[in-house]
Design a protein around this motif. Structure first.
Motif, short mmCIF file in Angstrom:
data_model
loop_
_atom_site.label_atom_id
_atom_site.label_comp_id
_atom_site.label_asym_id
_atom_site.label_seq_id
_atom_site.Cartn_x
_atom_site.Cartn_y
_atom_site.Cartn_z
N PRO A 182 0.83 -1.21 0.00
CA PRO A 182 0.00 0.00 0.00
C PRO A 182 0.86 1.26 0.00
CG PRO A 182 -0.07 -1.08 2.15
CD PRO A 182 0.71 -1.97 1.23
N ARG A 183 0.30 2.31 -0.59
CA ARG A 183 1.02 3.59 -0.64
C ARG A 183 0.56 4.47 0.52
NH1 ARG A 183 0.26 6.06 -6.43
NH2 ARG A 183 -1.89 5.67 -5.93
N LYS A 184 1.49 5.26 1.02
CA LYS A 184 1.20 6.25 2.06
C LYS A 184 1.34 7.62 1.41
CE LYS A 184 3.08 8.15 6.30
NZ LYS A 184 4.23 8.17 7.17
N MET A 185 0.30 8.45 1.53
CA MET A 185 0.37 9.79 0.97
C MET A 185 1.33 10.62 1.80
SD MET A 185 -3.56 10.36 -0.10
CE MET A 185 -3.34 11.41 -1.51
N VAL A 186 2.18 11.37 1.12
CA VAL A 186 3.21 12.19 1.76
C VAL A 186 3.20 13.55 1.05
CG1 VAL A 186 5.68 12.35 2.27
CG2 VAL A 186 4.61 10.11 2.09
N ASP A 187 3.62 14.58 1.72
CA ASP A 187 3.84 15.87 1.07
C ASP A 187 5.08 16.47 1.69
OD1 ASP A 187 3.60 18.19 -0.46
OD2 ASP A 187 2.40 19.17 1.08
N LYS A 188 6.23 16.10 1.15
CA LYS A 188 7.50 16.58 1.69
C LYS A 188 8.38 17.03 0.56
CE LYS A 188 7.65 15.81 6.14
NZ LYS A 188 7.72 16.87 7.06
N LEU A 189 8.98 18.19 0.71
CA LEU A 189 10.00 18.60 -0.23
C LEU A 189 11.23 17.74 -0.02
CD1 LEU A 189 9.81 22.45 -0.30
CD2 LEU A 189 9.33 20.87 -2.13
N THR A 190 11.87 17.39 -1.10
CA THR A 190 13.05 16.54 -1.01
C THR A 190 13.93 16.80 -2.21
OG1 THR A 190 13.80 14.29 -0.55
CG2 THR A 190 12.02 14.52 -2.15
N GLU A 191 14.98 16.01 -2.35
CA GLU A 191 15.86 16.10 -3.51
C GLU A 191 16.03 14.73 -4.12
OE1 GLU A 191 19.03 19.60 -3.30
OE2 GLU A 191 19.41 18.02 -1.84
N ALA A 192 16.30 14.74 -5.41
CA ALA A 192 16.64 13.52 -6.13
C ALA A 192 17.88 13.83 -6.96
CB ALA A 192 15.48 13.10 -7.02
N TRP A 193 18.59 12.78 -7.32
CA TRP A 193 19.81 12.95 -8.10
C TRP A 193 19.76 12.05 -9.32
CZ3 TRP A 193 19.38 12.64 -2.93
CH2 TRP A 193 19.84 13.73 -2.18
N ILE A 194 20.01 12.65 -10.48
CA ILE A 194 20.07 11.91 -11.73
C ILE A 194 21.46 12.15 -12.31
CG2 ILE A 194 19.07 11.63 -14.02
CD1 ILE A 194 16.57 13.07 -12.74
N GLU A 247 17.81 5.93 -14.11
CA GLU A 247 18.22 5.65 -12.73
C GLU A 247 18.21 6.95 -11.95
OE1 GLU A 247 21.90 3.50 -12.62
OE2 GLU A 247 21.13 1.92 -13.92
N ILE A 248 17.73 6.87 -10.72
CA ILE A 248 17.57 8.06 -9.89
C ILE A 248 17.81 7.67 -8.43
CG2 ILE A 248 15.08 7.69 -9.69
CD1 ILE A 248 14.69 10.72 -9.80
N HIS A 249 18.34 8.60 -7.66
CA HIS A 249 18.45 8.44 -6.21
C HIS A 249 17.53 9.49 -5.61
CE1 HIS A 249 22.18 6.47 -7.45
NE2 HIS A 249 22.10 5.81 -6.31
N VAL A 250 16.76 9.11 -4.60
CA VAL A 250 15.82 10.04 -4.00
C VAL A 250 15.96 10.01 -2.49
CG1 VAL A 250 13.92 8.36 -3.98
CG2 VAL A 250 13.40 10.79 -3.99
N ALA A 251 15.94 11.21 -1.89
CA ALA A 251 16.03 11.33 -0.43
C ALA A 251 14.63 11.13 0.14
CB ALA A 251 16.56 12.70 -0.04
N LEU A 252 14.53 10.20 1.09
CA LEU A 252 13.26 9.86 1.72
C LEU A 252 13.27 10.34 3.17
CD1 LEU A 252 12.88 6.23 0.37
CD2 LEU A 252 11.88 8.33 -0.54
N ASP A 274 16.14 10.59 6.61
CA ASP A 274 17.47 10.72 6.02
C ASP A 274 17.94 9.49 5.26
OD1 ASP A 274 17.74 13.33 6.98
OD2 ASP A 274 18.39 12.58 8.93
N ARG A 275 17.00 8.77 4.64
CA ARG A 275 17.37 7.63 3.81
C ARG A 275 17.43 8.06 2.36
NH1 ARG A 275 13.38 3.19 4.08
NH2 ARG A 275 11.93 4.90 4.11
N ILE A 276 18.40 7.53 1.62
CA ILE A 276 18.48 7.77 0.19
C ILE A 276 18.32 6.42 -0.48
CG2 ILE A 276 19.93 8.51 -1.73
CD1 ILE A 276 21.16 10.56 0.19
N ARG A 277 17.36 6.36 -1.41
CA ARG A 277 17.07 5.09 -2.09
C ARG A 277 17.38 5.21 -3.57
NH1 ARG A 277 13.51 1.19 0.15
NH2 ARG A 277 14.23 0.01 -1.66
N GLU A 278 17.91 4.15 -4.12
CA GLU A 278 18.13 4.05 -5.55
C GLU A 278 16.84 3.55 -6.18
OE1 GLU A 278 20.97 1.47 -8.51
OE2 GLU A 278 21.65 1.86 -6.46
#
Length: 190
Positions: free
Chosen positions: A116-128, A161-166, A169-173
């Protein structure tokens, strides 16, 4: 001026531009306003405090109508008002009796994902390829996430491919699985 007053002042200012639009048009305008607020406000904390209160004030000034479509649910999900984002969650997952959720969203009858998905509204960064982009995390599950890119970022083709900050302080590929009008669906690697 405190955050609540500024959010209300922004809602008063932007209401005439939003009233004559459908929910999809309102979402587009609000995305532009959020991108500008992100650039104009000095800290991420101020942005988080003002942007969600601004959306709550707009919804209230529009009369807080029941959710009837996906774009409206997305707007409600970014409100600071618990009733608004609770209604968005209920609509998205088909938990309301009088409102038929859109089949393009995941509901118990239309579930295609494992988690299931959890709705979130957070500014973050991603890296490509090492280049950082600002984005807003819209929703999150164990298997992936959905983000909205801010301020005219180029479309991301599926397979990118992208890395996203969750949160926490987790960064996921991840890999892009779809990209449409600033909305990007991600599947986590592994």
């Amino acid at each position: 001026m405190n955050h609540e007053e500024l959010a209300q002042e922004l809602a008063d200012f932007w209401l005439p531009a939003l009233e004559g639009r459908d929910w999809k048009g309102r979402l587009e305008v609000l995305d532009e306003i959020h991108a500008q607020l992100y650039q104009d406000l000095p800290t991420l904390e101020e942005y988080d405090a003002i942007a969600s209160r601004f959306v709550a004030a707009v919804i209230e000034q529009l009369g807080a109508p029941p959710i009837r479509e996906a774009a409206q649910a997305q707007i409600y999900a970014t409100s600071s008002d618990e009733d608004h984002w609770g209604a968005a969650f209920a609509w998205q997952y088909g938990l309301t009796e009088d409102i038929e959720p859109s089949p393009d969203l995941d509901t118990p009858d239309h579930e295609r994902r494992r988690w299931p998905r959890k709705m979130v509204d957070k500014l973050t960064e991603a890296w490509i390829q090492g280049e950082a982009i600002r984005c807003r995390l819209i929703d999150l599950s164990r298997g992936g996430a959905r983000i909205a890119t801010l301020g005219g970022s180029a479309p991301l083709p599926p397979g990118t491919e992208i890395h996203v900050a969750l949160p926490e302080d987790r960064i996921r590929e991840a890999i892009v699985v779809f990209s449409e009008r600033g909305r990007v669906g991600l599947q986590f690697a592994g």
